[in-house]
Each structure stands twice: as C-alpha cells, then as structure tokens.
Design a protein around this motif. Sequence first.
Motif, PDB file in Angstrom:
ATOM      1  N   CYS A  46       0.494  -1.243   0.307  1.00 23.99           N
ATOM      2  CA  CYS A  46       0.036   0.401   0.124  1.00 23.99           C
ATOM      3  C   CYS A  46       0.409   0.732   0.095  1.00 23.99           C
ATOM      4  O   CYS A  46       0.318   2.607  -0.697  1.00 23.99           O
ATOM      5  N   LEU A  57      -6.813   3.186  -8.834  1.00 19.27           N
ATOM      6  CA  LEU A  57      -5.463   3.076  -9.393  1.00 19.27           C
ATOM      7  C   LEU A  57      -6.640   2.125 -10.447  1.00 19.27           C
ATOM      8  O   LEU A  57      -7.856   2.267 -10.333  1.00 19.27           O
ATOM      9  N   THR A  61      -5.437  -3.452 -12.437  1.00 20.38           N
ATOM     10  CA  THR A  61      -4.204  -2.651 -12.008  1.00 20.38           C
ATOM     11  C   THR A  61      -3.961  -3.955 -11.661  1.00 20.38           C
ATOM     12  O   THR A  61      -4.091  -4.881 -10.962  1.00 20.38           O
ATOM     13  N   SER A  63      -1.256  -6.558  -9.150  1.00 22.57           N
ATOM     14  CA  SER A  63      -1.019  -6.631  -7.710  1.00 22.57           C
ATOM     15  C   SER A  63       0.181  -6.108  -7.995  1.00 22.57           C
ATOM     16  O   SER A  63       0.929  -4.765  -7.496  1.00 22.57           O
ATOM     17  N   TRP A  66       0.609  -2.878  -9.090  1.00 22.03           N
ATOM     18  CA  TRP A  66      -0.247  -1.699  -8.222  1.00 22.03           C
ATOM     19  C   TRP A  66       0.790  -1.064  -6.930  1.00 22.03           C
ATOM     20  O   TRP A  66       1.177   0.202  -6.944  1.00 22.03           O
ATOM     21  N   ARG A  69       3.273   1.171  -9.203  1.00 20.86           N
ATOM     22  CA  ARG A  69       2.532   2.154  -8.689  1.00 20.86           C
ATOM     23  C   ARG A  69       3.194   2.912  -7.334  1.00 20.86           C
ATOM     24  O   ARG A  69       3.250   4.058  -7.361  1.00 20.86           O
ATOM     25  N   ASN A  70       2.284   2.481  -6.228  1.00 20.18           N
ATOM     26  CA  ASN A  70       2.672   2.574  -4.669  1.00 20.18           C
ATOM     27  C   ASN A  70       3.650   3.726  -4.194  1.00 20.18           C
ATOM     28  O   ASN A  70       3.980   4.613  -3.725  1.00 20.18           O
TER      29      ASN A  70
END
Length: 219
Positions: A46, A57, A61, A63, A66, A69-70
């Motif tokens: 996260c 997002l 997307t 995992s 995700w 990007r996070n």
Amino acid sequence: MGRQEASFRRSAYERLLMKQEPYSVRELSVRTLSDFETLAIKQGGCWCIFYQRANPLRRGTTSEEWKRRNRLDKRALVRSGRSHAILVYDGRTPVGWCQYGGHEELPRIDARRTYRKVALPVAGQKLWRITCFFVDPKHRGRGVAKFALRAALDSIGNKGGGVVEAYPVASPKMAAVPEWRWFGTPGMFRKEGFRTVAPLGTSGVLMRKTIPPRRAKKP
Ligand SMILES: CC(C)(COP(=O)(O)OP(=O)(O)OC[C@H]1O[C@@H](n2cnc3c(N)ncnc32)[C@H](O)[C@@H]1OP(=O)(O)O)[C@@H](O)C(=O)NCCC(=O)NCCS
C-alpha cells in the motif's frame, strides 16, 4: 537541529542512562524516505498512499503494477513535500509510523458517503487528518502507535494547528484484527483529548480535536 532530531542521534545507552522515552521520532522527508521504505516493505504494497489518492488506480491493475505505482507515487509525493508522517525509531531502527496531513493531502476520506453525511464544516480553521498507523509486527503492543500519535499532534501544533480528525475503528470484531486497526482505536484518541463527533457507518467513528498553534519558544 530540532529536539526530536537530537533525541534520535543519542545512542540507546545514553537514552537508557538519561531514562528518556524508549523511542524517538523523525518526520517523513527525503532524508528519512529510505527508513520509511524499509518499514513499508514489511507492510505490503500500500505504501500508505490509499488516502492520498482522490481516486483509485484503474480497474484491472495487477498486484505487481499496483505495488510499483504506489511506491513511485509515494516517493514523488514525499519529494514534493506533499506527504506527512511521523516515523518512530527504536534506536536507529524504524519501527512504526503515523500518517497525518492537511485534508487536501488526504482527499480519499471525502469519497466516503458515511463521512460526508456527518462531517461538519470547520469554519475558518485548517482541517487535518490522521489516517494510518503501521507498526512492525515485532514491536506491536508496546505503545509505538500511541507515541507516534502524540508526535503527529505536536507536529500539527508546530505547523499552526487547527481541527484534527481521526477515524478509528470502533467495532470490537474489527479492532481484534491488527490489519484492520490501521486507523487506530478510539481509546488512543480519547487519551489525547479527542471527542466523538458521530459514528462512521457500522465499524468506525469520527473524532475531532482542536489544536491551538504552538507559540515559538523565546531564544
Ligand atoms: C494498529 C497498530 C498500528 C497498533 O500499533 P501498536 O504499537 O501495537 O499500538 P499501541 O501499543 O500503541 O496501542 C494502540 C492501541 O491498539 C490497541 N492494541 C494494541 N495491540 C492490540 C491487540 N493485540 N489487540 C487489540 N488491541 C490492541 C491498544 O489497546 C491501544 O488501544 P487503546 O488505547 O484503546 O487500548 C498495529 O497493530 C499495526 O500496525 N497493525 C497493522 C495496521 C496496518 O496494516 N497499517 C497499514 C496502513 S498502510
């Protein structure tokens, strides 16, 4: 160098001799980003960015994407001074954090219909939010989150104060699961002088406290 920074630099032995608090704190910044990342890896993917995005997002997307990007987006926010958190250290080891920030930094809270139904305007005062805690599993149950909360409130006072909101989990069933306690507990906030404003759905509660600006100490 601030008082908190100085405390961080003292050795564990010195702190023991001086019978100081067992932990010290630093603000999340470019200088402490690597400490945050060391801890965030233990949390998962996260990166404590959920409440910083006004929208999630896009659907579909993966995992891995995700998480990537996070991590990148969080770095960008920290580097541009748009991400605030208190990091707690045991000696030199980062063991926990408390995310806080102005409401504009944490817009996802506004997406909750239950929140919009009960939140009252704050009439000319700055609105702050406390959205996430994380403590290394090896250090839980020893007051790290409470320590982080107190430091975050101090920091808000130093930044001019205002109305501070918290959204702790009130359902005992949820509070029993560490991963669902990221908002903290009502008890933590009551001890810091927060009062309950309204229930938030069936599992949470909206709490508020007004913090006056802290007066600068005379040199
Ligand atoms: C919630 C969390 C931060 C608490 O940290 P902690 O340092 O153990 O908490 P503290 O010792 O300071 O205690 C804070 C509160 O949690 C409660 N608590 C701590 N351990 C608990 C346990 N095992 N069961 C129930 N409540 C517990 C304490 O009783 C206290 O509440 P109270 O004042 O109402 O009594 C920690 O459990 C955690 O990191 N959970 C994972 C959260 C997460 O996934 N965050 C990611 C966000 S991106």
